[in-house]
Scaffold this active site. Structure first.
Site, PDB file in Angstrom:
ATOM      1  N   ARG A  86       0.790  -1.222   0.000  1.00 12.37           N
ATOM      2  CA  ARG A  86       0.000   0.000   0.000  1.00 12.37           C
ATOM      3  C   ARG A  86       0.827   1.278   0.000  1.00 12.37           C
ATOM      4  NH1 ARG A  86      -2.096  -4.972   1.738  1.00 12.37           N
ATOM      5  NH2 ARG A  86      -4.382  -4.932   1.621  1.00 12.37           N
TER       6      ARG A  86
ATOM      7  N   HIS B 207       0.103  -2.193  -4.994  1.00 18.63           N
ATOM      8  CA  HIS B 207       0.848  -3.075  -5.912  1.00 18.63           C
ATOM      9  C   HIS B 207       1.132  -2.509  -7.299  1.00 18.63           C
ATOM     10  CE1 HIS B 207       1.025  -6.194  -3.047  1.00 18.63           C
ATOM     11  NE2 HIS B 207      -0.146  -6.748  -3.253  1.00 18.63           N
TER      12      HIS B 207
ATOM     13  N   HIS C 295       4.232 -12.297  -5.857  1.00 13.66           N
ATOM     14  CA  HIS C 295       2.958 -12.450  -5.164  1.00 13.66           C
ATOM     15  C   HIS C 295       2.381 -13.854  -5.380  1.00 13.66           C
ATOM     16  CE1 HIS C 295      -0.859 -11.326  -3.386  1.00 13.66           C
ATOM     17  NE2 HIS C 295      -0.439 -10.086  -3.182  1.00 13.66           N
TER      18      HIS C 295
ATOM     19  N   ASP D 155      -2.620 -10.161   7.278  1.00 10.32           N
ATOM     20  CA  ASP D 155      -2.213  -9.357   6.124  1.00 10.32           C
ATOM     21  C   ASP D 155      -1.311  -8.259   6.655  1.00 10.32           C
ATOM     22  OD1 ASP D 155      -1.910  -8.293   3.624  1.00 10.32           O
ATOM     23  OD2 ASP D 155      -3.944  -7.482   3.458  1.00 10.32           O
TER      24      ASP D 155
ATOM     25  N   GLU E 171       5.345 -12.360   0.955  1.00 10.11           N
ATOM     26  CA  GLU E 171       5.801 -11.312   0.048  1.00 10.11           C
ATOM     27  C   GLU E 171       6.982 -10.563   0.676  1.00 10.11           C
ATOM     28  OE1 GLU E 171       2.239  -8.996  -1.237  1.00 10.11           O
ATOM     29  OE2 GLU E 171       1.220 -10.523  -0.032  1.00 10.11           O
TER      30      GLU E 171
END
Length: 346
Positions: free
Chosen positions: A80, A105, A173, A245, A310
């Site tokens: 982000r 992204h 990803h 996340d 990631e």
């Protein structure tokens, strides 16, 4: 060994090639030029079966519609950027809001990279991101070198250069399910992270800029834990994200490769370890993944059916002065490496 063939044509008629990397252990990895994606990752399980451990689409048309970055190399800025804007050298740059009010992204997952075989076990992908693409300043030259070794390592080497200052954050990803089509979720996978701290986030997964210890919270994977053990606890960070996340800060005592994560599946026996030069790793349990009708045969695209590891710089770094610098300048060469090592418990 590397083999190349035509994978398909985009809706605009552009040819896209794919590359099979294969070693003598029975491991095979398929990459395509569209989004520089990992499409298949075939690994021997403990019963001798060859299992595809990554989610993906059944064809190129599926990837053209994909909104979840399946297996892709993402950029110009992975993760982000708060409010889809940042200030650099006194100028404010406005990006496309594509994740609530934020930018997430970028658009490289929808671009065709130019691939070439550079060695018996290596493919290199190149892309030129022009000044103004996606709202970012500077023209950026980026290369991704993918190597499959005889010791069952997939090595991803990233390099980038620019002609003006610009934020940049690079990652892959891939969505991992080490049981492949045998499992509709990864809640039984065991995860360990070499990270004592993380960057807590708001309801849109944008870090506040603070760093907190994972100790005594359900964010703690410093010892091996089953992913589903604490994912539904009444903990604000997990409730906002509908699961994990979050950016974890990798324990590091020197530069170079550091161990970030280990993932294990009991059913298949397959394990995966991740080492990286990057400062963080975003653990994402596919909380928002949806079925777009394009999954590979046997796979189900739904929340919590996979997990992403990631490796990255921190989210929102262009707006967080206290985070590690993620601005690339002319004359500099950005270099990052992530190594995924995999094997099988008997």
């Amino acid at each position: 060994m590397v083999t190349k063939r035509l994978y398909g044509k985009t809706a605009q008629g552009q040819e896209v090639y794919c590359y099979w990397l294969e070693n003598s252990k029975g491991t095979r990895v398929l990459l395509i030029e569209y989004g520089c994606r990992i499409v298949n990752w075939m690994v021997p399980a403990k019963n001798g079966e060859i299992i595809d451990i990554v989610l993906g689409c059944k064809d190129l048309a599926g990837y053209e519609k994909d909104q979840f970055f399946l297996g892709s190399f993402v950029g110009r800025y992975a993760n982000r950027i708060e409010k889809a804007a940042f200030e650099l050298e006194g100028k404010v740059y406005q990006l496309e809001p594509n994740n609530g009010p934020n930018h997430n992204h970028g658009v490289w997952h929808q671009k065709v990279f130019q691939g070439k075989i550079t060695d018996d076990n290596t493919v290199e992908f190149h892309y030129t991101s022009l000044d103004g693409e996606d709202g970012f300043p500077a023209t950026v030259q980026v290369s991704v070198q993918c190597t499959l070794t005889e010791t069952n390592q997939l090595i991803l080497d990233y390099t980038a250069s620019c002609d003006a200052p610009t934020p940049i954050n690079l990652t892959n990803h891939s969505y991992f399910n080490l049981d492949g089509v045998k499992s509709n979720n990864v809640l039984g996978h065991q995860l360990q992270l070499w990270a004592d701290t993380y960057t807590p986030s708001d309801e849109f997964s944008c870090p506040y800029g603070t760093v907190e210890l994972v100790e005594d919270t359900p964010m703690d994977f410093t010892t091996k834990h089953t992913i589903g053990d604490r994912i539904d606890q009444e903990f604000q960070q997990l409730q906002w994200g509908h699961g994990y996340d979050h950016n974890y800060i990798i324990n590091r005592i020197k530069s170079g490769l550091a161990k970030a994560a280990r993932l294990e599946a009991e059913h298949s026996g397959i394990w995966l370890e991740c080492h990286t030069t990057q400062p963080g790793v975003q653990v994402y349990t596919a909380n928002w993944l949806q079925d777009e009708g394009c999954a590979k045969d046997g796979f189900v695209h739904c929340p919590r059916n996979s997990v992403c590891l990631e490796t990255q710089h921190f989210p929102c770094s262009p707006n967080r002065e206290q985070f590690p610098d993620a601005i690339l300048h002319p004359g500099e060469l950005l270099r990052e490496t992530t190594v995924y090592t995999f094997g099988c418990n008997e």
